[in-house]
Design a protein around this motif. Sequence first.
Motif: not given
Length: 174
Positions: A22-36
């Motif tokens: 989860d992205d702490p800024a949004t509380g939602a799953p982090l977008t493009h995690a694998r790509e990062r």
Amino acid sequence: MIVVVDSSALTLLVNPDARPPDDPATGAPLTHARERIEHLIDSLADNSTIIVPTPVLAEVLVRAGPALQAVVEQMERFPRFQIRPFDKLAAVETAMMTIDAVRAGDKKGGSAEPWQKVKIDRQIIAIARTNNAERIYSDDQGLATFARAQGIEVVSSWELPLPVIQTELFDREA
């Protein structure tokens, strides 16, 4: 540069279906995690070493299921990835961290995590220290706290930049 990946980063790299943190800024799953994570690996200097501590490898392999052997073989094909054991030197380093914490009055060093997790986190940090790692990539805040206390920089997946995607503004036809 010598860096360490923990199970959260390694899982994103080896398992395309891994649930992102989860992205702490949004509380939602982090977008493009694998790509990062892939962009991170691509952006490290060619002479960088990526250490996978054996406790991390074990945790990732449990989640790999039937692909267990393929994951190990895949990592062994890339010389930048080095699987490092919890050896005698790391055991001494772990003991010293624990002795310091006990002397300070709290064997868990301020962590609210279960004792077994604290011990594993210390083993991972000890492997990082005994291999002269400068940075660890981790989304685990307990591990991050121990790493920072030992002078190791921590970078979480939500702090990694997105890869630049280049697209053509107009389709070019001959």
